[in-house]
Scaffold this motif. Structure first.
Motif, short mmCIF file in Angstrom:
data_model
loop_
_atom_site.label_atom_id
_atom_site.label_comp_id
_atom_site.label_asym_id
_atom_site.label_seq_id
_atom_site.Cartn_x
_atom_site.Cartn_y
_atom_site.Cartn_z
N LEU A 138 -2.14 6.53 1.90
CA LEU A 138 -3.12 7.24 1.25
C LEU A 138 -2.68 8.57 1.36
O LEU A 138 -2.88 9.39 0.22
CB LEU A 138 -4.40 7.33 1.90
N ALA A 139 -1.72 8.97 2.42
CA ALA A 139 -1.18 10.32 2.33
C ALA A 139 0.09 10.82 1.36
O ALA A 139 0.33 11.70 1.31
CB ALA A 139 -0.71 10.62 3.66
N HIS A 140 0.53 9.28 0.75
CA HIS A 140 1.65 9.49 -0.02
C HIS A 140 1.64 9.02 -1.26
O HIS A 140 2.36 8.55 -2.10
CB HIS A 140 3.09 8.95 0.66
N LEU A 141 0.23 8.98 -1.84
CA LEU A 141 0.25 8.41 -3.19
C LEU A 141 0.75 9.01 -4.40
O LEU A 141 0.98 8.60 -5.33
CB LEU A 141 -1.43 8.14 -3.26
N GLY A 142 0.87 10.39 -4.08
CA GLY A 142 1.46 11.17 -5.10
C GLY A 142 2.99 10.95 -5.08
O GLY A 142 3.69 11.44 -6.06
N ASP A 143 3.61 10.41 -4.32
CA ASP A 143 4.99 9.98 -4.29
C ASP A 143 5.55 8.67 -5.46
O ASP A 143 4.94 7.49 -4.94
CB ASP A 143 5.53 9.68 -2.92
N PRO A 144 5.94 9.06 -6.28
CA PRO A 144 6.22 8.11 -7.48
C PRO A 144 7.14 7.03 -6.89
O PRO A 144 7.29 5.83 -7.28
CB PRO A 144 7.05 8.75 -8.54
N GLN A 145 7.96 7.24 -5.75
CA GLN A 145 8.93 6.12 -5.20
C GLN A 145 8.40 5.29 -4.17
O GLN A 145 9.10 4.60 -3.56
CB GLN A 145 10.03 7.05 -4.35
N LEU A 146 6.88 5.49 -3.91
CA LEU A 146 6.22 4.78 -2.86
C LEU A 146 6.21 3.38 -3.24
O LEU A 146 6.04 2.92 -4.60
CB LEU A 146 4.71 5.21 -2.61
N SER A 147 6.87 2.45 -2.59
CA SER A 147 6.82 1.14 -2.62
C SER A 147 6.79 0.33 -1.27
O SER A 147 6.92 0.73 -0.38
CB SER A 147 8.25 0.94 -3.35
N ALA A 148 6.70 -1.00 -1.71
CA ALA A 148 6.51 -1.82 -0.52
C ALA A 148 7.70 -1.83 0.38
O ALA A 148 7.64 -1.84 1.68
CB ALA A 148 6.37 -3.22 -0.84
N GLU A 149 8.93 -1.75 -0.18
CA GLU A 149 10.38 -1.59 0.35
C GLU A 149 10.25 -0.44 1.41
O GLU A 149 10.64 -0.59 2.53
CB GLU A 149 11.33 -1.60 -0.45
N ARG A 150 9.80 0.77 0.80
CA ARG A 150 9.88 2.08 1.57
C ARG A 150 8.81 1.92 2.55
O ARG A 150 9.08 2.65 3.73
CB ARG A 150 9.84 3.18 0.46
N VAL A 151 7.77 1.60 2.40
CA VAL A 151 6.69 1.55 3.52
C VAL A 151 7.07 0.52 4.63
O VAL A 151 6.92 0.92 5.82
CB VAL A 151 5.46 1.03 2.88
N ALA A 152 7.67 -0.53 4.30
CA ALA A 152 8.17 -1.33 5.17
C ALA A 152 8.98 -0.98 6.09
O ALA A 152 9.12 -0.87 7.43
CB ALA A 152 8.43 -2.80 4.63
N CYS A 153 10.23 -0.31 5.59
CA CYS A 153 11.36 0.55 6.24
C CYS A 153 10.66 1.52 7.09
O CYS A 153 11.00 1.81 8.23
CB CYS A 153 12.14 1.06 5.09
N ARG A 154 9.87 2.41 6.60
CA ARG A 154 9.32 3.45 7.35
C ARG A 154 8.48 3.18 8.52
O ARG A 154 8.45 3.85 9.63
CB ARG A 154 8.07 4.40 6.59
N HIS A 155 8.09 1.64 8.74
CA HIS A 155 7.05 1.08 9.71
C HIS A 155 8.18 0.13 10.55
O HIS A 155 7.24 -0.38 11.35
CB HIS A 155 5.97 0.69 9.27
#
Length: 309
Positions: free
Chosen positions: A211-228
């Motif tokens: 929700l804090a990064h909805l404006g990021d066009p690069q937001l993806s399942a891969e990036r979110v998974a890696c981040r966590h």
């Protein structure tokens, strides 16, 4: 209620007509005596209606004879203040105590039985504004939802505060309608069985991050998974059993904010493409179709509402 309409009604027929015009056609019967009386206050907040109803004992019925394809499809959330009320829908029956909330879906038959004078506040939200959450809430109708704490408590406070003040016009009113809609969705997302399978600290941290990064066009399942520090497969597993997959949830949250901005007069000078980009949607070619599918409104519909035409 600010800008509210108040009706003092004697007899079930005037009350039935007033309630039908607010919510959709229904039937009202009372056990009598004494003579039936009711006071109905309501205020329109954009597409949302909030009504305070104080009435003698009566039974309100929405059945196959009163339902038609021309009715506005609404989800009703009722905050019960006083009296004894039983509610029935889809084979479920509950007796409500003061301080509890319950939902009814007006696209299907329901019955509300007040065996004593009652007092309640009803929030009506178009089903289209709830997106796919409407079906989830629809599976929980006629069941009590506590309003003493948590999100239920916030809803109780918000509905009670409507009696005191509502902004007259302008974007604040549109945001208030969005806030009521979001609270309704959140209350049921927080309590339904579908929520249980993703109600972990990790899943909640992921939701906050997204929700804090909805404006990021690069937001993806891969990036979110890696981040966590988890695999994409684990990420998707966290959302199994929820109403929406991870990707569908992100899409819905973005569309919700795009719709809000398209309704906001403060964004009148911003193009649809610019608004979409603000929320990470770089290709707005199919945006109108997506909004129509999610909320029943196109970009043109929303812009017209924004202009008040």
């Amino acid at each position: 209620m600010t800008e509210s309409k108040c009706s003092r009604l004697n007899g079930t027929e005037p009350f039935e007509a007033a309630a039908s015009s607010l919510f959709a056609p229904l039937r009202v019967t009372d056990p009598g005596p004494p003579a039936f009386r009711a006071v109905v206050n309501h205020v329109d907040i954009g597409p949302v209606i909030v009504a305070r109803i104080q009435a003698n004992a009566a039974t309100v019925t929405r059945d196959r004879r009163t339902i038609s394809s021309h009715d506005q499809e609404l989800m009703h959330l009722t905050l019960h203040h006083r009296g004894t009320v039983a509610v029935m829908q889809d084979g479920r029956t509950a007796t409500l105590k003061p301080g509890e909330l319950f939902a009814c879906d007006n696209t299907r038959p329901y019955r509300i039985i007040g065996s004593a004078p009652s007092d309640m506040t009803v929030l009506c939200v178009p089903r289209a504004n709830l997106g796919r959450h409407a079906d989830s809430i629809g599976r929980r109708t006629a069941l009590p939802l506590p309003a003493e704490g948590g999100i239920g408590g916030l809803l109780r406070y918000a509905l009670s505060a409507v009696d005191e003040d509502v902004p007259g016009r302008g974007p604040a009113r549109a945001y208030l309608a969005d806030a009521f809609t979001a609270l309704l969705m959140a209350a049921f997302a927080d309590t339904t069985p579908e929520r249980a399978s993703v109600a972990s600290d990790l899943a909640d941290r992921i939701r906050v991050h997204v929700l804090a990064h909805l404006g990021d066009p690069q937001l993806s399942a891969e990036r979110v998974a890696c981040r966590h520090g988890i695999s994409v497969r684990h990420l998707h597993a966290l959302f199994q059993g929820a109403d929406l997959t991870f990707a569908a949830w992100v899409r819905h949250e973005r569309l919700l904010r795009i719709r809000r901005d398209l309704l906001d007069p403060a964004c009148a000078d911003r193009s649809t493409v610019a608004i979409a980009r603000r929320w990470g949607v770089l290709d707005a070619k199919h945006l109108g179709r997506a909004l129509k599918s999610e909320f029943g409104e196109t970009v043109s519909d929303l812009r017209r509402t924004q202009r008040g035409s």
